[in-house]
Design an enzyme around this catalytic site. Structure first.
Site, PDB file in Angstrom:
ATOM      1  CG  HIS A   1      -5.859  -2.185   8.612  1.00 48.35           C
ATOM      2  ND1 HIS A   1      -5.926  -0.900   9.099  1.00 48.35           N
ATOM      3  CD2 HIS A   1      -4.552  -2.533   8.714  1.00 48.35           C
ATOM      4  CE1 HIS A   1      -4.724  -0.492   9.461  1.00 48.35           C
ATOM      5  NE2 HIS A   1      -3.870  -1.478   9.246  1.00 48.35           N
TER       6      HIS A   1
ATOM      7  CG  ASP B   1      -8.837  -1.113  11.677  1.00 45.65           C
ATOM      8  OD1 ASP B   1      -7.904  -1.854  11.260  1.00 45.65           O
ATOM      9  OD2 ASP B   1      -9.218  -0.102  11.065  1.00 45.65           O
TER      10      ASP B   1
ATOM     11  CD  GLU C   1      -8.598   1.082   7.696  1.00 44.40           C
ATOM     12  OE1 GLU C   1      -8.654   0.083   8.430  1.00 44.40           O
ATOM     13  OE2 GLU C   1      -7.908   2.086   7.953  1.00 44.40           O
TER      14      GLU C   1
ATOM     15  CG  ASP D   1      -0.289  -0.471   2.493  1.00 45.68           C
ATOM     16  OD1 ASP D   1       0.948  -0.427   2.562  1.00 45.68           O
ATOM     17  OD2 ASP D   1      -1.002  -0.882   3.422  1.00 45.68           O
TER      18      ASP D   1
HETATM   19  P1  PGA Z   1       2.137  -1.784  12.538  1.00 46.56           P
HETATM   20  O1  PGA Z   1       1.035  -1.686  11.411  1.00 46.56           O
HETATM   21  O2  PGA Z   1       3.055  -2.890  12.133  1.00 46.56           O
HETATM   22  O3  PGA Z   1       2.840  -0.455  12.542  1.00 46.56           O
HETATM   23  O4  PGA Z   1       1.428  -2.074  13.813  1.00 46.56           O
HETATM   24  C1  PGA Z   1       0.416  -2.840  10.955  1.00 46.56           C
HETATM   25  C2  PGA Z   1      -0.703  -2.505   9.995  1.00 46.56           C
HETATM   26  O5  PGA Z   1      -1.335  -1.442  10.158  1.00 46.56           O
HETATM   27  O6  PGA Z   1      -0.981  -3.308   9.101  1.00 46.56           O
END
Ligand code: PGA
Length: 257
Positions: free
Chosen positions: A140, A138, A145, A67
């Site tokens: 995702h 959350d 999302e 992404d």
């Molecule tokens: P993080 O993000 O590794 O910084 O916790 C993970 C994500 O949002 O997929």
């Protein structure tokens, strides 16, 4: 879904690095799917260390990012292309070449077209060989999302308030500096990977990991779609595993495989 529970984030990252090294050992031209966020940091540190010691070389590999933020300055350190260049490319970090690191163009004047052509490229490859994933609090994966299609292809997404709060730490703790939109591989795109390794560490991920492994498949917890993939390994530390009901069984199964 295989679930490996480790004492700490470093050990989980080490296992993920071993899995990548195995794929690259079998096929030096492997196509890697790479994630950003802080979770894969120990994994990337291990890859760099092995490269320095001459034990691993990604120079013939291709890598595809999951992404990218929309509208982020090209030289912003949190632009995901820059994060991945720093982790894997610059200063001959792993041997991966900049031209072999493929990322979404969040500054394109035609974002829908940028998403579509990126997706077509991955589709033409038949999916990446091994996809590294993190997971949002959350639920995702990439930036898909809650409430989206579980079969989506690469598309523009609006970030949830929760994700922008979670990521504010990369933007001077100021949520207003966190972009509101992104381009993300879709769930269908991610599901086309031949193998998937999801890393989750820290207590903040415990609820998302519980849903991922033991919840019903639902767009409310997007990561649950991974239950429908036949080659997924979930690597977690004790804190992220703390809400798993069948934790003892997963440990037993992991030790006997
Ligand atoms: P993080 O993000 O590794 O910084 O916790 C993970 C994500 O949002 O997929």
């Amino acid at each position: 879904m295989q679930i490996g529970i480790f004492e700490n984030a470093e050990q989980a990252g080490q296992k993920a690095a071993e899995m990548i090294a195995q794929v690259v050992g079998d096929n030096p031209q492997a196509i890697l799917g790479v994630a950003t966020g802080s979770t894969p940091d120990p994994l990337y540190a291990q890859l760099r260390s092995w490269h320095k010691d001459g034990k691993l070389d990604l120079s013939a590999c291709q890598a595809y990012a999951l992404d990218e933020y929309v509208g982020i300055a090209v030289d912003h350190p949190e632009r995901y292309r820059n994060v991945l260049l720093k982790n894997l490319v610059w200063e001959n970090a792993t041997g991966l070449k900049a031209e072999n690191l493929h990322t979404l163009d969040g500054n394109s004047t035609d974002l829908a077209q940028a998403a579509q052509s990126y997706d077509s490229e991955i589709q033409a490859l038949g999916g990446v060989d091994i996809q590294i994933l993190g997971i949002g609090s959350d639920g995702h994966i990439a930036f898909n999302e809650p409430g989206g299609s579980l079969t989506s292809r690469t598309h523009i997404e609006v970030l949830t308030e929760q994700t922008r709060k979670d990521n504010a730490r990369f933007f001077n703790d100021d949520i207003d500096q966190v972009p509101t939109h992104c381009l993300t591989q879709g769930m269908g795109t991610i599901m086309s990977a031949k193998a998937i390794v999801l890393l989750a560490t820290g207590a903040g991920k415990a609820q998302a990991v519980k849903q991922l492994c033991e919840g019903a498949v639902s767009a409310f917890w997007p990561a649950t779609i991974l239950q429908m993939h036949n080659n997924v390994t979930v690597l977690v530390d004790e804190a992220a595993a703390s809400k798993l009901e069948l934790k003892e069984y997963y440990c037993e199964r992991w030790s006997k495989l």
